[in-house]
Design an enzyme around this catalytic site. Sequence first.
Site, PDB file in Angstrom:
ATOM      1  CE  LYS A 214      -1.503 -20.770 -40.106  1.00 53.65           C
ATOM      2  NZ  LYS A 214      -1.816 -22.175 -39.913  1.00 53.65           N
ATOM      3  CG  HIS A 392       1.132 -39.927 -76.141  1.00 54.88           C
ATOM      4  ND1 HIS A 392       1.183 -40.793 -77.212  1.00 54.88           N
ATOM      5  CD2 HIS A 392      -0.166 -39.578 -76.004  1.00 54.88           C
ATOM      6  CE1 HIS A 392      -0.032 -40.931 -77.730  1.00 54.88           C
ATOM      7  NE2 HIS A 392      -0.877 -40.197 -77.000  1.00 54.88           N
TER       8      HIS A 392
HETATM    9  O1  F6P Z   1       6.626 -25.474 -46.360  1.00 56.38           O
HETATM   10  C1  F6P Z   1       6.099 -25.300 -45.103  1.00 56.38           C
HETATM   11  C2  F6P Z   1       5.010 -24.289 -45.045  1.00 56.38           C
HETATM   12  O2  F6P Z   1       4.857 -23.930 -43.720  1.00 56.38           O
HETATM   13  C3  F6P Z   1       3.694 -24.772 -45.646  1.00 56.38           C
HETATM   14  O3  F6P Z   1       2.970 -25.571 -44.790  1.00 56.38           O
HETATM   15  C4  F6P Z   1       3.040 -23.488 -45.985  1.00 56.38           C
HETATM   16  O4  F6P Z   1       1.962 -23.674 -46.841  1.00 56.38           O
HETATM   17  C5  F6P Z   1       4.197 -22.739 -46.585  1.00 56.38           C
HETATM   18  O5  F6P Z   1       5.308 -23.116 -45.794  1.00 56.38           O
HETATM   19  C6  F6P Z   1       4.068 -21.255 -46.646  1.00 56.38           C
HETATM   20  O6  F6P Z   1       3.941 -20.678 -45.384  1.00 56.38           O
HETATM   21  P1  F6P Z   1       3.445 -19.196 -45.191  1.00 56.38           P
HETATM   22  O7  F6P Z   1       2.068 -19.089 -45.730  1.00 56.38           O
HETATM   23  O8  F6P Z   1       3.492 -18.947 -43.721  1.00 56.38           O
HETATM   24  O9  F6P Z   1       4.385 -18.277 -45.929  1.00 56.38           O
END
Ligand code: F6P
Length: 548
Positions: A214, A392
Amino acid sequence: MSATATAVQTPLTSLPAWKALQTHYETIRTRHLRELFKSDPARGTRLTAEAEGIYFDYSKHRITDETLRLLLELAEQSGLRERIDAMFSGEKINITEKRAVLHTALRAPKGAVINVDGENVVPEVHEVLDRMADFSDRVRSGAWKGFTGKRIRNVINIGIGGSDLGPVMAYEALRHYSQRDMTFRFVSNVDGTDFAEATRDLDQEETLFIISSKTFTTLETMTNAQTARDWSLKKLKDEKAVAKHFVAVSTNEKEVTKFGIDTANMFGFWDWVGGRYSMDSAIGLSTMVAVGPDNFHAMLAGFHSIDEHFRTTPFAKNLPALMGLLTVWYADFFGAETVAVLPYEQYLKRFPAYLQQLTMESNGKHVTLSGERVNYPTGPIFWGEPGTNGQHSFYQLIHQGTRLIPCDFIGFVKTLNPLGNHHDFLLANVFAQGEALAFGKTPEEVKAEGTPDWLVPHRVFEGDRPSSTFLLEELTPEALGKLVALYEHSVFTQGVIWQIDSFDQWGVELGKVLAKKIIGEIEGSGPAKGSHDSSTTTLIERYRKQRL
Ligand code: F6P
């Protein structure tokens, strides 16, 4: 910001329904499930709900009609209805990040209108889905060629957290529907072993990387992406090859370009999609390549059907609302610390891991929306394994240990791999576990079997251990979408009751910042000074000395 998102709330523990539940708990905690079933022969059919092909049996919970009435009142008094409307209509309910929370828009049908800052986001969602479909078709058919003209046989998603767990879970869950002459792998860990093992038997000329992030700044993903670039170019020996072997999924066009990926090969999404809620966005590109656009759209339709169910159904018949309220009931009144998720379906082997981020990154919060420290437990620990393997291993503790662990059993009527009587055995086990947990075995029953007195206490099952059973017809893409959406909205329900922000994740920041600082110290020369405690300093120095 809207009134709903910022309204001053009555503290949870001051709500009349909460107080009534506290009193009510004292009467319910000593009533055994054996007695509850005995006094109401119809309980097993009455305390069930069904929606969108999902049968939800919640009769084996330590509740009465009065408990339910009070929990439903708690939902009303907590403003769950208004909060649902606020989320679905694009209000900025993620108040600490000032963002709308609209994963539901990712699966809205084409004609829907959902406005964020006055703009309908649905057309954009479908524009990206169409581009993803076009790309997926080209890769699946072999029309998209690698730099040397070879067909793409391997797809590797590089991402972490929400940019990995959704894709890998969905791929495993829908493997039955996947293109079998292609290989799909997922690299997440910054541990080089993850990358090395994922690529050791692959040919660069036939391998396509999807860099999913993201932010496009996450250390683990960027490190793996750079390594993937180096690995590819080692054989392909030409920068131009990147365009044929790398695509990006991100909200950050600037960073994608900086990395060297042409934005023509970028699939975007939006800040109103949280990482752990992003598997329906372009983050699901690897899923779409694996199962094809039609199956991906069927999965989205499954999600959407549960969105509509959650949005419109009265809480008494609303599956996610009931699930969320039951989670609150055990966490806050019985003091249950964990919830076990036990899918009796091998294809769902990564489902518990996926749910861990969804539930715990969402509801692992200790302050309310207004920043007050909560005086009640919030998000429990979610964990699990597919049945029957768990039986198990750790079920012993669930049956006879000292802790109360509510269980979610998930089963499917039809198997995708009919083999002799395997499936009947599997289903017999799931039903047997729920029964054994609820009703156990009394000392009298154990004695009647001829057990010597000294052994009786060891063989007694107290029972009274709660579980939900979810029964679906078959694991289809649509069913997977429904299942995930159930948990998403259950998590939302819990967060509303606890008055927390289920959509931020500040708790992961400190570790990231400290890791960056320590990397500098590890890679530098001279003693690690930093401003660490004596334990951390010693560990850093020991590592630096030993690795030489
Ligand atoms: O671990 C924190 C976080 O921001 C998550 O919420 C997210 O899914 C992950 O890191 C990966 O972030 P990015 O997609 O920005 O690489």
